[in-house]
Design a protein around this motif. Structure first.
Motif, PDB file in Angstrom:
ATOM      1  N   MET A   1       8.346 -18.444  -8.891  1.00  0.00           N
ATOM      2  CA  MET A   1       7.229 -17.587  -9.250  1.00  0.00           C
ATOM      3  C   MET A   1       7.627 -16.127  -9.050  1.00  0.00           C
ATOM      4  O   MET A   1       8.165 -15.762  -7.998  1.00  0.00           O
ATOM      5  CB  MET A   1       6.008 -17.925  -8.389  1.00  0.00           C
ATOM      6  N   LEU A   2       7.371 -15.315 -10.042  1.00  0.00           N
ATOM      7  CA  LEU A   2       7.651 -13.886  -9.969  1.00  0.00           C
ATOM      8  C   LEU A   2       6.328 -13.131  -9.944  1.00  0.00           C
ATOM      9  O   LEU A   2       5.456 -13.353 -10.785  1.00  0.00           O
ATOM     10  CB  LEU A   2       8.474 -13.421 -11.170  1.00  0.00           C
ATOM     11  N   THR A   3       6.193 -12.221  -8.992  1.00  0.00           N
ATOM     12  CA  THR A   3       5.022 -11.359  -8.912  1.00  0.00           C
ATOM     13  C   THR A   3       5.497  -9.920  -8.981  1.00  0.00           C
ATOM     14  O   THR A   3       6.273  -9.465  -8.132  1.00  0.00           O
ATOM     15  CB  THR A   3       4.247 -11.590  -7.604  1.00  0.00           C
ATOM     16  N   ILE A   4       5.035  -9.198 -10.004  1.00  0.00           N
ATOM     17  CA  ILE A   4       5.523  -7.831 -10.253  1.00  0.00           C
ATOM     18  C   ILE A   4       4.415  -6.843  -9.915  1.00  0.00           C
ATOM     19  O   ILE A   4       3.277  -6.979 -10.366  1.00  0.00           O
ATOM     20  CB  ILE A   4       5.962  -7.670 -11.719  1.00  0.00           C
ATOM     21  N   THR A   5       4.757  -5.849  -9.105  1.00  0.00           N
ATOM     22  CA  THR A   5       3.807  -4.817  -8.686  1.00  0.00           C
ATOM     23  C   THR A   5       4.424  -3.453  -8.949  1.00  0.00           C
ATOM     24  O   THR A   5       5.567  -3.188  -8.549  1.00  0.00           O
ATOM     25  CB  THR A   5       3.463  -4.938  -7.189  1.00  0.00           C
ATOM     26  N   ASN A   6       3.679  -2.573  -9.615  1.00  0.00           N
ATOM     27  CA  ASN A   6       4.132  -1.197  -9.850  1.00  0.00           C
ATOM     28  C   ASN A   6       3.785  -0.348  -8.634  1.00  0.00           C
ATOM     29  O   ASN A   6       2.607  -0.088  -8.355  1.00  0.00           O
ATOM     30  CB  ASN A   6       3.476  -0.619 -11.104  1.00  0.00           C
ATOM     31  N   VAL A   7       4.819   0.072  -7.902  1.00  0.00           N
ATOM     32  CA  VAL A   7       4.589   0.902  -6.724  1.00  0.00           C
ATOM     33  C   VAL A   7       4.217   2.321  -7.147  1.00  0.00           C
ATOM     34  O   VAL A   7       3.272   2.923  -6.647  1.00  0.00           O
ATOM     35  CB  VAL A   7       5.835   0.911  -5.830  1.00  0.00           C
ATOM     36  N   VAL A 100       5.741 -12.484   4.863  1.00  0.00           N
ATOM     37  CA  VAL A 100       6.461 -11.226   4.632  1.00  0.00           C
ATOM     38  C   VAL A 100       5.917 -10.546   3.379  1.00  0.00           C
ATOM     39  O   VAL A 100       5.797  -9.312   3.330  1.00  0.00           O
ATOM     40  CB  VAL A 100       7.971 -11.492   4.506  1.00  0.00           C
ATOM     41  N   THR A 101       5.581 -11.336   2.380  1.00  0.00           N
ATOM     42  CA  THR A 101       5.007 -10.784   1.151  1.00  0.00           C
ATOM     43  C   THR A 101       3.692 -10.072   1.442  1.00  0.00           C
ATOM     44  O   THR A 101       3.435  -8.979   0.905  1.00  0.00           O
ATOM     45  CB  THR A 101       4.777 -11.908   0.127  1.00  0.00           C
ATOM     46  N   GLU A 102       2.881 -10.668   2.293  1.00  0.00           N
ATOM     47  CA  GLU A 102       1.601 -10.047   2.637  1.00  0.00           C
ATOM     48  C   GLU A 102       1.808  -8.741   3.398  1.00  0.00           C
ATOM     49  O   GLU A 102       1.092  -7.750   3.167  1.00  0.00           O
ATOM     50  CB  GLU A 102       0.769 -11.028   3.470  1.00  0.00           C
ATOM     51  N   LEU A 103       2.784  -8.727   4.305  1.00  0.00           N
ATOM     52  CA  LEU A 103       3.072  -7.491   5.039  1.00  0.00           C
ATOM     53  C   LEU A 103       3.538  -6.387   4.096  1.00  0.00           C
ATOM     54  O   LEU A 103       3.103  -5.228   4.212  1.00  0.00           O
ATOM     55  CB  LEU A 103       4.136  -7.755   6.107  1.00  0.00           C
ATOM     56  N   LEU A 104       4.424  -6.742   3.179  1.00  0.00           N
ATOM     57  CA  LEU A 104       4.936  -5.740   2.246  1.00  0.00           C
ATOM     58  C   LEU A 104       3.853  -5.285   1.281  1.00  0.00           C
ATOM     59  O   LEU A 104       3.807  -4.103   0.908  1.00  0.00           O
ATOM     60  CB  LEU A 104       6.131  -6.305   1.471  1.00  0.00           C
ATOM     61  N   HIS A 105       2.976  -6.180   0.912  1.00  0.00           N
ATOM     62  CA  HIS A 105       1.857  -5.799   0.032  1.00  0.00           C
ATOM     63  C   HIS A 105       0.971  -4.761   0.715  1.00  0.00           C
ATOM     64  O   HIS A 105       0.557  -3.767   0.090  1.00  0.00           O
ATOM     65  CB  HIS A 105       1.041  -7.041  -0.334  1.00  0.00           C
ATOM     66  N   ASP A 106       0.687  -4.990   2.000  1.00  0.00           N
ATOM     67  CA  ASP A 106      -0.122  -4.010   2.744  1.00  0.00           C
ATOM     68  C   ASP A 106       0.603  -2.673   2.842  1.00  0.00           C
ATOM     69  O   ASP A 106      -0.027  -1.608   2.728  1.00  0.00           O
ATOM     70  CB  ASP A 106      -0.416  -4.538   4.149  1.00  0.00           C
ATOM     71  N   VAL A 108       2.811  -1.493   0.693  1.00  0.00           N
ATOM     72  CA  VAL A 108       2.782  -0.884  -0.645  1.00  0.00           C
ATOM     73  C   VAL A 108       1.446  -0.184  -0.877  1.00  0.00           C
ATOM     74  O   VAL A 108       1.401   0.965  -1.374  1.00  0.00           O
ATOM     75  CB  VAL A 108       3.041  -1.946  -1.728  1.00  0.00           C
ATOM     76  N   GLU A 109       0.345  -0.850  -0.533  1.00  0.00           N
ATOM     77  CA  GLU A 109      -0.971  -0.251  -0.726  1.00  0.00           C
ATOM     78  C   GLU A 109      -1.132   1.007   0.125  1.00  0.00           C
ATOM     79  O   GLU A 109      -1.695   2.014  -0.335  1.00  0.00           O
ATOM     80  CB  GLU A 109      -2.060  -1.272  -0.376  1.00  0.00           C
ATOM     81  N   ASN A 114      -1.051   7.126   0.226  1.00  0.00           N
ATOM     82  CA  ASN A 114      -0.523   8.360   0.815  1.00  0.00           C
ATOM     83  C   ASN A 114       0.559   9.007  -0.029  1.00  0.00           C
ATOM     84  O   ASN A 114       1.019  10.109   0.303  1.00  0.00           O
ATOM     85  CB  ASN A 114       0.037   8.048   2.208  1.00  0.00           C
ATOM     86  N   LYS A 115       0.995   8.311  -1.081  1.00  0.00           N
ATOM     87  CA  LYS A 115       2.005   8.843  -2.010  1.00  0.00           C
ATOM     88  C   LYS A 115       3.256   9.332  -1.277  1.00  0.00           C
ATOM     89  O   LYS A 115       3.743  10.441  -1.483  1.00  0.00           O
ATOM     90  CB  LYS A 115       1.416   9.976  -2.846  1.00  0.00           C
ATOM     91  N   GLN A 116       3.754   8.465  -0.371  1.00  0.00           N
ATOM     92  CA  GLN A 116       4.906   8.839   0.436  1.00  0.00           C
ATOM     93  C   GLN A 116       6.199   8.157  -0.027  1.00  0.00           C
ATOM     94  O   GLN A 116       7.242   8.365   0.572  1.00  0.00           O
ATOM     95  CB  GLN A 116       4.643   8.472   1.907  1.00  0.00           C
ATOM     96  N   VAL A 117       6.124   7.354  -1.068  1.00  0.00           N
ATOM     97  CA  VAL A 117       7.293   6.584  -1.487  1.00  0.00           C
ATOM     98  C   VAL A 117       8.233   7.464  -2.302  1.00  0.00           C
ATOM     99  O   VAL A 117       7.870   7.992  -3.351  1.00  0.00           O
ATOM    100  CB  VAL A 117       6.879   5.345  -2.313  1.00  0.00           C
ATOM    101  N   VAL A 118       9.466   7.621  -1.797  1.00  0.00           N
ATOM    102  CA  VAL A 118      10.509   8.340  -2.532  1.00  0.00           C
ATOM    103  C   VAL A 118      11.405   7.341  -3.244  1.00  0.00           C
ATOM    104  O   VAL A 118      11.712   7.480  -4.420  1.00  0.00           O
ATOM    105  CB  VAL A 118      11.336   9.237  -1.589  1.00  0.00           C
ATOM    106  N   ASP A 119      11.842   6.323  -2.513  1.00  0.00           N
ATOM    107  CA  ASP A 119      12.601   5.224  -3.107  1.00  0.00           C
ATOM    108  C   ASP A 119      12.278   3.938  -2.357  1.00  0.00           C
ATOM    109  O   ASP A 119      11.421   3.925  -1.468  1.00  0.00           O
ATOM    110  CB  ASP A 119      14.104   5.517  -3.123  1.00  0.00           C
ATOM    111  N   GLN A 120      12.989   2.870  -2.704  1.00  0.00           N
ATOM    112  CA  GLN A 120      12.641   1.552  -2.158  1.00  0.00           C
ATOM    113  C   GLN A 120      12.769   1.473  -0.636  1.00  0.00           C
ATOM    114  O   GLN A 120      12.037   0.742   0.025  1.00  0.00           O
ATOM    115  CB  GLN A 120      13.522   0.466  -2.782  1.00  0.00           C
ATOM    116  N   ILE A 121      13.700   2.214  -0.074  1.00  0.00           N
ATOM    117  CA  ILE A 121      13.942   2.132   1.370  1.00  0.00           C
ATOM    118  C   ILE A 121      12.718   2.573   2.166  1.00  0.00           C
ATOM    119  O   ILE A 121      12.519   2.138   3.314  1.00  0.00           O
ATOM    120  CB  ILE A 121      15.183   2.987   1.751  1.00  0.00           C
ATOM    121  N   ASP A 122      11.864   3.430   1.571  1.00  0.00           N
ATOM    122  CA  ASP A 122      10.654   3.870   2.261  1.00  0.00           C
ATOM    123  C   ASP A 122       9.665   2.721   2.457  1.00  0.00           C
ATOM    124  O   ASP A 122       8.830   2.770   3.364  1.00  0.00           O
ATOM    125  CB  ASP A 122       9.975   4.995   1.474  1.00  0.00           C
ATOM    126  N   LEU A 123       9.736   1.713   1.607  1.00  0.00           N
ATOM    127  CA  LEU A 123       8.904   0.530   1.768  1.00  0.00           C
ATOM    128  C   LEU A 123       9.538  -0.478   2.719  1.00  0.00           C
ATOM    129  O   LEU A 123       8.844  -1.160   3.461  1.00  0.00           O
ATOM    130  CB  LEU A 123       8.670  -0.139   0.407  1.00  0.00           C
TER     131      LEU A 123
END
Length: 305
Positions: A1-7, A100-106, A108-109, A114-123
């Motif tokens: 299953m693939l779940t795609i989210t636009n950060v 882990v998916t639930e933690l990362l989803h929280d 991401v939200e 806060n619009k603090q994401v510069v690249d993936q490592i920030d998540l």
């Protein structure tokens, strides 16, 4: 299953769980995941490490996370794949590591607000920090169980307590192995990541400190449990030796009546056979020999060795 989210406009998060053949092909064709990296990411027995493919511009983190076991026989840790491909963040989880998916989803939200994401490592860094601190609870629980077992052993020493110690030691083996791998992964990631910002470097250092702290806690708890378990094993062995020594002395003393009565039961002429108190004299001879034997054994400290 693939779940795609636009950060954000540049970064996509793709969560992969038990991918089908079509989804595997989609990962390879649309998200530039190589067959080799995909095999590493979905392997349930993969050890914690950093794997990279400079030509494909892929970096893969295999991070061990703590999972509450369903039963005593199941493993308490499991690997989670975190892959960087271009502007994509791809995570590989299973039913066991779905939390882990639930933690990362929280995360991401939170980052989107806060619009603090510069690249993936920030998540990823806040996620790794949370997953590293999750090890503290089971380590403290193991130490609490150790204290409780020690208190019970002060009242009574038995094999059940030793078996409980063995169970705790077994669970700590998973934790120790995973934490060692995670610390090595984070140290390797720090050496390879030369383009991190100051804030990202500080966050990575925080994750590494927490992982090292967890490793030290687990190692100390494991060492204490091992030493206490060995000490009480020696106590049990000593108690067993004392019991066997007592039974041996007791059997030696009880052998004397059999010898005396055996002699007087023969069809030959023996002392006291015509005496009216022959039976009493036989008993006296038996008691004298038994008491003398017991005195000699105790006088030679065989009883207390």
């Amino acid at each position: 299953m693939l779940t795609i989210t636009n950060v954000n406009n540049n970064i996509k998060w793709i969560n992969v769980q038990n991918p089908s053949s079509d989804e595997t092909i989609k990962l390879i064709t649309e998200y530039q995941v190589t067959d080799e990296m995909l095999a590493y990411a979905i392997d349930p027995d993969e050890r914690a490490r950093v794997e990279s493919d400079p030509q494909a511009n892929i970096t893969l983190l295999i991070f061990d996370v703590y999972c509450v076991p369903d039963d005593d026989a199941s493993s308490q840790t499991a690997p989670v794949g975190i892959m960087f491909t271009g502007d994509n963040l791809i995570t590989f989880t299973t039913e066991q590591t779905n939390f882990v998916t639930e933690l990362l989803h929280d995360e991401v939200e939170y980052q989107k607000k806060n619009k603090q994401v510069v690249d993936q490592i920030d998540l990823v860094l806040p996620l790794l920090y949370q997953l590293s601190t999750d090890y503290f609870a089971p380590i403290r629980q193991a130490d609490s169980q150790r204290v409780e077992i020690q208190r019970s052993l002060q009242r009574r020493t038995d094999r059940t307590a030793i078996n409980n110690f063995v169970s705790i030691e077994t669970s700590l083996v998973y934790v120790l192995t995973s934490l060692r791998g995670n610390v090595t992964l984070l140290q390797d990631l720090k050496r390879r990541s030369r383009d991190l910002t100051t804030q990202q470097t500080n966050d990575l250092d925080d994750v590494l400190v927490e992982a090292q702290q967890g490793l030290k806690m687990a190692q100390m708890t494991s060492d204490i449990i091992e030493r206490v378990s060995n000490a009480y094993s020696k106590v049990l062995d000593s108690n067993l030796n004392n019991t066997m020594r007592f039974l041996t002395i007791y059997s030696i003393v009880l052998t004397i009546p059999s010898i005396v009565f055996g002699f007087f039961g023969q069809n030959v002429h023996l002392p006291f056979e015509k005496s009216p108190i022959g039976w009493e004299l036989t008993i006296i001879v038996m008691l004298v020999l038994a008491v003398t034997t017991l005195f000699l054994l105790m006088n030679n400290h065989w009883w207390k060795k």
